[in-house]
Design a protein around this motif. Structure first.
Motif, mmCIF file in Angstrom:
data_model
loop_
_atom_site.group_PDB
_atom_site.id
_atom_site.type_symbol
_atom_site.label_atom_id
_atom_site.label_comp_id
_atom_site.label_asym_id
_atom_site.label_seq_id
_atom_site.Cartn_x
_atom_site.Cartn_y
_atom_site.Cartn_z
ATOM 1 N N GLU A 154 1.747 4.479 27.525
ATOM 2 C CA GLU A 154 2.141 3.273 26.803
ATOM 3 C C GLU A 154 0.959 2.326 26.628
ATOM 4 O OE1 GLU A 154 5.476 1.203 28.389
ATOM 5 O OE2 GLU A 154 6.802 2.939 28.344
ATOM 6 N N LEU A 155 0.149 2.211 27.666
ATOM 7 C CA LEU A 155 -0.996 1.307 27.579
ATOM 8 C C LEU A 155 -2.002 1.803 26.554
ATOM 9 C CD1 LEU A 155 -2.527 -1.159 28.576
ATOM 10 C CD2 LEU A 155 -3.531 0.263 30.374
ATOM 11 N N LEU A 156 -2.313 3.095 26.583
ATOM 12 C CA LEU A 156 -3.269 3.644 25.628
ATOM 13 C C LEU A 156 -2.757 3.451 24.202
ATOM 14 C CD1 LEU A 156 -5.880 5.165 25.057
ATOM 15 C CD2 LEU A 156 -4.613 7.308 25.363
ATOM 16 N N SER A 157 -1.461 3.667 23.984
ATOM 17 C CA SER A 157 -0.880 3.493 22.658
ATOM 18 C C SER A 157 -0.965 2.037 22.206
ATOM 19 C CB SER A 157 0.579 3.959 22.674
ATOM 20 O OG SER A 157 1.193 3.738 21.417
ATOM 21 N N ALA A 158 -0.676 1.106 23.116
ATOM 22 C CA ALA A 158 -0.690 -0.318 22.767
ATOM 23 C C ALA A 158 -2.099 -0.814 22.487
ATOM 24 C CB ALA A 158 -0.058 -1.127 23.894
ATOM 25 N N VAL A 159 -3.051 -0.411 23.315
ATOM 26 C CA VAL A 159 -4.438 -0.830 23.108
ATOM 27 C C VAL A 159 -4.988 -0.214 21.817
ATOM 28 C CG1 VAL A 159 -6.790 -0.760 24.037
ATOM 29 C CG2 VAL A 159 -4.849 -1.171 25.564
ATOM 30 N N SER A 160 -4.639 1.035 21.571
ATOM 31 C CA SER A 160 -5.089 1.704 20.344
ATOM 32 C C SER A 160 -4.543 0.986 19.110
ATOM 33 C CB SER A 160 -4.651 3.166 20.349
ATOM 34 O OG SER A 160 -5.263 3.877 21.399
ATOM 35 N N ALA A 161 -3.289 0.548 19.169
ATOM 36 C CA ALA A 161 -2.683 -0.153 18.038
ATOM 37 C C ALA A 161 -3.382 -1.482 17.783
ATOM 38 C CB ALA A 161 -1.198 -0.374 18.298
ATOM 39 N N ALA A 162 -3.664 -2.228 18.855
ATOM 40 C CA ALA A 162 -4.362 -3.502 18.702
ATOM 41 C C ALA A 162 -5.772 -3.280 18.168
ATOM 42 C CB ALA A 162 -4.407 -4.236 20.036
ATOM 43 N N ALA A 163 -6.454 -2.260 18.685
ATOM 44 C CA ALA A 163 -7.811 -1.956 18.230
ATOM 45 C C ALA A 163 -7.807 -1.540 16.767
ATOM 46 C CB ALA A 163 -8.419 -0.850 19.093
ATOM 47 N N SER A 164 -6.811 -0.768 16.387
ATOM 48 C CA SER A 164 -6.700 -0.324 15.000
ATOM 49 C C SER A 164 -6.532 -1.512 14.056
ATOM 50 C CB SER A 164 -5.520 0.635 14.857
ATOM 51 O OG SER A 164 -5.358 1.049 13.508
ATOM 52 N N SER A 165 -5.795 -2.535 14.493
ATOM 53 C CA SER A 165 -5.617 -3.729 13.668
ATOM 54 C C SER A 165 -6.927 -4.449 13.411
ATOM 55 C CB SER A 165 -4.641 -4.688 14.363
ATOM 56 O OG SER A 165 -3.345 -4.150 14.405
ATOM 57 N N CYS A 166 -7.908 -4.184 14.275
ATOM 58 C CA CYS A 166 -9.219 -4.806 14.119
ATOM 59 C C CYS A 166 -10.231 -3.875 13.459
ATOM 60 C CB CYS A 166 -9.763 -5.225 15.482
ATOM 61 S SG CYS A 166 -8.681 -6.300 16.389
ATOM 62 N N LEU A 199 -11.097 -9.997 23.495
ATOM 63 C CA LEU A 199 -9.722 -10.340 23.830
ATOM 64 C C LEU A 199 -8.932 -9.094 24.227
ATOM 65 C CD1 LEU A 199 -7.346 -12.325 23.938
ATOM 66 C CD2 LEU A 199 -7.004 -11.924 21.502
ATOM 67 N N ILE A 200 -9.013 -8.069 23.391
ATOM 68 C CA ILE A 200 -8.303 -6.824 23.687
ATOM 69 C C ILE A 200 -8.796 -6.228 25.003
ATOM 70 C CG2 ILE A 200 -7.956 -4.435 22.925
ATOM 71 C CD1 ILE A 200 -8.119 -5.500 20.036
ATOM 72 N N GLY A 201 -10.119 -6.243 25.197
ATOM 73 C CA GLY A 201 -10.698 -5.675 26.409
ATOM 74 C C GLY A 201 -10.192 -6.344 27.667
ATOM 75 N N ASN A 202 -10.148 -7.668 27.662
ATOM 76 C CA ASN A 202 -9.701 -8.389 28.860
ATOM 77 C C ASN A 202 -8.215 -8.187 29.127
ATOM 78 O OD1 ASN A 202 -11.786 -10.413 30.248
ATOM 79 N ND2 ASN A 202 -12.340 -10.203 28.094
ATOM 80 N N VAL A 203 -7.409 -8.207 28.082
ATOM 81 C CA VAL A 203 -5.974 -7.978 28.270
ATOM 82 C C VAL A 203 -5.740 -6.543 28.755
ATOM 83 C CG1 VAL A 203 -3.720 -7.910 27.146
ATOM 84 C CG2 VAL A 203 -5.350 -9.698 26.539
ATOM 85 N N ALA A 204 -6.479 -5.596 28.183
ATOM 86 C CA ALA A 204 -6.342 -4.198 28.594
ATOM 87 C C ALA A 204 -6.747 -4.016 30.056
ATOM 88 C CB ALA A 204 -7.195 -3.304 27.699
ATOM 89 N N HIS A 205 -7.811 -4.697 30.459
ATOM 90 C CA HIS A 205 -8.267 -4.584 31.849
ATOM 91 C C HIS A 205 -7.175 -4.989 32.826
ATOM 92 C CE1 HIS A 205 -10.268 -5.430 35.645
ATOM 93 N NE2 HIS A 205 -9.883 -6.682 35.533
ATOM 94 N N PHE A 206 -6.605 -6.167 32.630
ATOM 95 C CA PHE A 206 -5.626 -6.654 33.590
ATOM 96 C C PHE A 206 -4.339 -5.843 33.553
ATOM 97 C CE2 PHE A 206 -8.416 -10.392 33.281
ATOM 98 C CZ PHE A 206 -8.673 -10.566 34.635
ATOM 99 N N SER A 207 -4.026 -5.280 32.400
ATOM 100 C CA SER A 207 -2.850 -4.421 32.314
ATOM 101 C C SER A 207 -3.097 -3.103 33.045
ATOM 102 C CB SER A 207 -2.490 -4.155 30.851
ATOM 103 O OG SER A 207 -2.133 -5.362 30.204
ATOM 104 N N TYR A 208 -4.267 -2.525 32.841
ATOM 105 C CA TYR A 208 -4.600 -1.274 33.519
ATOM 106 C C TYR A 208 -4.735 -1.498 35.019
ATOM 107 C CZ TYR A 208 -6.591 3.443 33.846
ATOM 108 O OH TYR A 208 -6.814 4.763 34.141
ATOM 109 N N ARG A 209 -5.325 -2.626 35.363
ATOM 110 C CA ARG A 209 -5.487 -2.998 36.775
ATOM 111 C C ARG A 209 -4.118 -3.057 37.456
ATOM 112 N NH1 ARG A 209 -6.248 -4.275 41.456
ATOM 113 N NH2 ARG A 209 -7.839 -5.670 42.273
ATOM 114 N N ARG A 210 -3.140 -3.598 36.751
ATOM 115 C CA ARG A 210 -1.792 -3.682 37.304
ATOM 116 C C ARG A 210 -1.205 -2.288 37.517
ATOM 117 N NH1 ARG A 210 2.552 -3.173 34.388
ATOM 118 N NH2 ARG A 210 1.500 -3.812 32.465
#
Length: 255
Positions: free
Chosen positions: A35-47, A169-180
């Motif tokens: 789920e995380l990889l899919s969500a981060v990929s979607a946000a990255a794709s928007s950019c 922004l994406i990187g920092n949000v992804a970090h804390f989500s993955y960290r969790r």
């Protein structure tokens, strides 16, 4: 093609606030690696990015490095990267180990690292243009988030600035989500909390004091000092005092 609505949201525009929040919420709310990889990929794709990678490193009290990687790169490239030992020469990894500023990839970085073979092979997979966002935490926890595409990032200065802002922004949000998500694994190797007496005994030993000298300073018996030191070593999962001192320093307990 870059989604202009995302830039509008990023810059504080009114028209895309909902989409921006949805993208970040999907990352924050991910309940699994997939789920995380899919969500981060979607946000990255928007950019305008095509591939993402999230890699987290932590250090055990014994000083051993542990890694966990979540990659959206082509599987063939992941296999080649591991088999050829590219991690040891990858300038993006080296940068994120010691720097906290984002890195925009350029051929020059790879040339200076004598890693043009890596660069050329990555380019054949469409992975030669991108940026890496390093996030450093206490106790040796570090994350590298890379967002990659085939098109150069520096074609337009205005776009580059926005790409960097979005990527960070994406990187920092992804970090804390993955960290969790991987916190149970990290907590499994982190020590239990040391008591104040255990920390004090360690500090005096770190300053060159013997158990007897520490007992005089702490106004307790030598046997009690030894008891506290032994407890600290058990919690730090080490076998002697030098290892305990090193582990405590690595964890920021003696600063």
């Amino acid at each position: 093609m870059t989604d202009p609505s995302f830039w509008g949201w990023l810059a504080g525009g009114m028209g895309s606030l909902s989409k921006g929040i949805d993208l970040m919420s999907s990352i924050v709310g991910a309940q699994s690696d997939a789920e995380l990889l899919s969500a981060v990929s979607a946000a990255a794709s928007s950019c305008g990015f095509e591939r993402v990678l999230i890699g987290t490193q932590w250090i055990t009290p014994r000083g051993e490095r542990c890694f966990q990687v979540l990659s959206g790169y082509p599987l063939e490239w992941q296999t080649a990267y591991a088999q050829r030992g590219y991690m040891g020469m990858d300038p993006t990894v080296a940068h994120c180990q010691v720097q906290t500023s984002s890195l925009i990839w350029t051929p020059n970085h790879f040339e200076q690292a004598n890693a043009m073979e890596l660069f050329e092979e990555a380019r054949s997979f469409g992975l030669s243009c991108g940026m890496s966002v390093p996030i450093h935490e206490a106790a040796g926890v570090k994350t590298m988030v890379s967002l990659v595409r085939d098109k150069p990032l520096d074609a337009d200065p205005g776009e580059l600035e926005q790409l960097v802002r979005a990527g960070e922004l994406i990187g920092n949000v992804a970090h804390f989500s993955y960290r969790r998500l991987i916190t149970p694994q990290i907590q499994g190797i982190l020590p239990k909390k040391l008591t104040q007496h255990e920390l004090t005994a360690l500090r005096w030993v770190a300053n060159g004091k013997t158990s007897w000298e520490s007992s005089r300073i702490m106004n307790i018996s030598e046997a009690t000092v030894i008891f506290h030191l032994n407890n600290a070593m058990k919690k730090l999962d080490v076998v002697n005092r030098p290892q305990a001192i090193a582990a405590a320093f690595r964890l920021g307990l003696l600063e």
